[in-house]
Design a protein around this motif. Structure first.
Motif, PDB file in Angstrom:
ATOM      1  N   HIS B  48      25.457 -15.249   7.717  1.00 42.02           N
ATOM      2  CA  HIS B  48      26.852 -15.494   7.320  1.00 42.02           C
ATOM      3  C   HIS B  48      27.827 -14.850   8.313  1.00 42.02           C
ATOM      4  O   HIS B  48      28.889 -15.411   8.601  1.00 42.02           O
ATOM      5  N   MET B  49      27.443 -13.682   8.828  1.00 39.87           N
ATOM      6  CA  MET B  49      28.313 -13.012   9.800  1.00 39.87           C
ATOM      7  C   MET B  49      28.422 -13.848  11.075  1.00 39.87           C
ATOM      8  O   MET B  49      29.493 -13.934  11.679  1.00 39.87           O
ATOM      9  N   THR B  50      27.297 -14.462  11.459  1.00 40.64           N
ATOM     10  CA  THR B  50      27.310 -15.316  12.661  1.00 40.64           C
ATOM     11  C   THR B  50      28.315 -16.449  12.473  1.00 40.64           C
ATOM     12  O   THR B  50      29.110 -16.750  13.366  1.00 40.64           O
ATOM     13  N   LYS B  51      28.276 -17.069  11.285  1.00 38.31           N
ATOM     14  CA  LYS B  51      29.194 -18.171  10.981  1.00 38.31           C
ATOM     15  C   LYS B  51      30.656 -17.687  11.060  1.00 38.31           C
ATOM     16  O   LYS B  51      31.505 -18.343  11.648  1.00 38.31           O
ATOM     17  N   LEU B  52      30.918 -16.536  10.442  1.00 39.06           N
ATOM     18  CA  LEU B  52      32.291 -16.001  10.421  1.00 39.06           C
ATOM     19  C   LEU B  52      32.745 -15.584  11.822  1.00 39.06           C
ATOM     20  O   LEU B  52      33.923 -15.689  12.160  1.00 39.06           O
ATOM     21  N   GLU B  53      31.794 -15.120  12.618  1.00 39.89           N
ATOM     22  CA  GLU B  53      32.115 -14.728  13.996  1.00 39.89           C
ATOM     23  C   GLU B  53      32.424 -15.969  14.831  1.00 39.89           C
ATOM     24  O   GLU B  53      33.349 -15.948  15.655  1.00 39.89           O
ATOM     25  N   GLU B  54      31.664 -17.030  14.585  1.00 38.63           N
ATOM     26  CA  GLU B  54      31.862 -18.281  15.336  1.00 38.63           C
ATOM     27  C   GLU B  54      33.275 -18.845  15.160  1.00 38.63           C
ATOM     28  O   GLU B  54      33.876 -19.346  16.102  1.00 38.63           O
ATOM     29  N   VAL B  55      33.789 -18.748  13.910  1.00 38.22           N
ATOM     30  CA  VAL B  55      35.135 -19.293  13.665  1.00 38.22           C
ATOM     31  C   VAL B  55      36.239 -18.277  13.988  1.00 38.22           C
ATOM     32  O   VAL B  55      37.416 -18.545  13.801  1.00 38.22           O
ATOM     33  N   GLY B  56      35.826 -17.113  14.438  1.00 40.36           N
ATOM     34  CA  GLY B  56      36.800 -16.110  14.884  1.00 40.36           C
ATOM     35  C   GLY B  56      37.411 -15.268  13.776  1.00 40.36           C
ATOM     36  O   GLY B  56      38.457 -14.647  13.969  1.00 40.36           O
TER      37      GLY B  56
END
Lengths: 198, 98
Positions: B48-56
């Protein structure tokens, strides 16, 4: 949906969760306990070592609390509050020390001899200082149970004054009660928050 | 109904909403803090952190705390704004449905 006050409450709960470990209680209680035992056994080394538990506070936090609760940096408002609290605690400590030095040296030619006054009412003065330290922690760090410790330590000194008994035993008992409360909190904390597995 | 359409789908996922909420109330926190507060496993949290990091919305900051390396996670300004917008739109959507 979380309102602004819900979010503030969540932040407050997060902050307070770092005091559930009982380490501050154990450190504060041990200081009072050693101080009391120093009076019982008339031991200067116990007086000197009574400050040692406060030095152990941060290493214990590092070893016990953070591996279980994680590291958190709070927002600017909380950081300001913590900094203000630290400054106030430092000022209160410095003032107490100055009071002690003044009492020890005494004022020659003063309207009344402060040293005699402080010796006469020393149980009440010590009781007030210790109770104020606990009450200050309760107010500044929002840990309400420290009000109870303030009342307990002041009660111990007050009983020594009222019943004209040596303050050592009641003060040591009060310190012991705080340490036991701290250990109970610590055990509950260790059960509730095991170190998370990888 | 327009407010529902405006809901940010990245944040709307319950696990990510928990992460965003717990990061919103602090400046930054590490993985252990988020695992504890969200109840997610390390693997779940990581994805989930990867996803949130991807969208900035989230940034990862490596720093030393008492000479130990710690990975701290923090909401970006964009993430904070997205969370506030999400709350506003959710409130409007709930008002509209009542």
């Amino acid at each position: 949906m979380m309102s602004e006050s819900d979010l503030r409450e969540a932040e407050r709960k997060t902050y307070l969760s770092y005091f559930e470990d009982g380490i501050a209680d154990i450190a504060g209680g041990l200081t009072i306990l050693l101080f009391g035992l120093g009076m019982v056994f008339e031991s200067s080394s116990l007086f000197i070592f009574s400050w040692l538990p406060i030095i152990l506070f941060w290493p214990l936090k590092q070893a016990i609390t953070y591996p279980r609760m994680g590291y958190v940096k709070f927002g600017p408002e909380r950081q300001r509050r913590i900094s203000r609290s630290m400054i106030l605690m430092f000022l209160a400590g410095t003032l107490s020390l100055l009071l002690g030095i003044v009492a020890f040296l005494g004022f020659e030619g003063a309207v009344f001899d402060l040293r005699d006054f402080m010796m006469e009412y020393s149980p009440l003065l010590f009781g007030t200082l210790m109770a104020m330290a606990f009450a200050l922690i309760a107010v500044l760090f929002e840990v309400r149970r420290f009000f109870g410790y303030a009342a307990l330590t002041f009660g111990a000194w007050l009983s020594a004054y009222l019943f004209d008994i040596e303050p050592g035993p009641p003060v040591a008992l009060a310190g012991g009660a705080i340490v036991l409360t701290g250990f109970a909190l610590l055990i509950s904390f260790l059960i509730k928050h095991p170190i998370p597995s990888e | 109904m327009q407010a529902i359409d405006r809901l940010d789908r990245v944040i709307h996922e319950p696990a990510r909403l928990k992460i965003m909420t717990h990061l919103y109330v602090v400046k930054s926190g590490d993985f252990v803090y988020l695992m504890r507060t969200t109840g997610l496993t390390r693997g779940n949290l990581s994805s989930h952190m990867t996803k949130l990091e991807e969208v900035g919305y989230v940034e990862v900051i490596k720093e030393f705390v008492d000479r130990k390396p710690v990975t701290m996670l923090s909401l970006t300004d964009q993430g904070r704004k997205a969370f506030l917008d999400y709350r506003k739109n959710m409130a409007l959507a709930l008002e509209g449905s009542s």
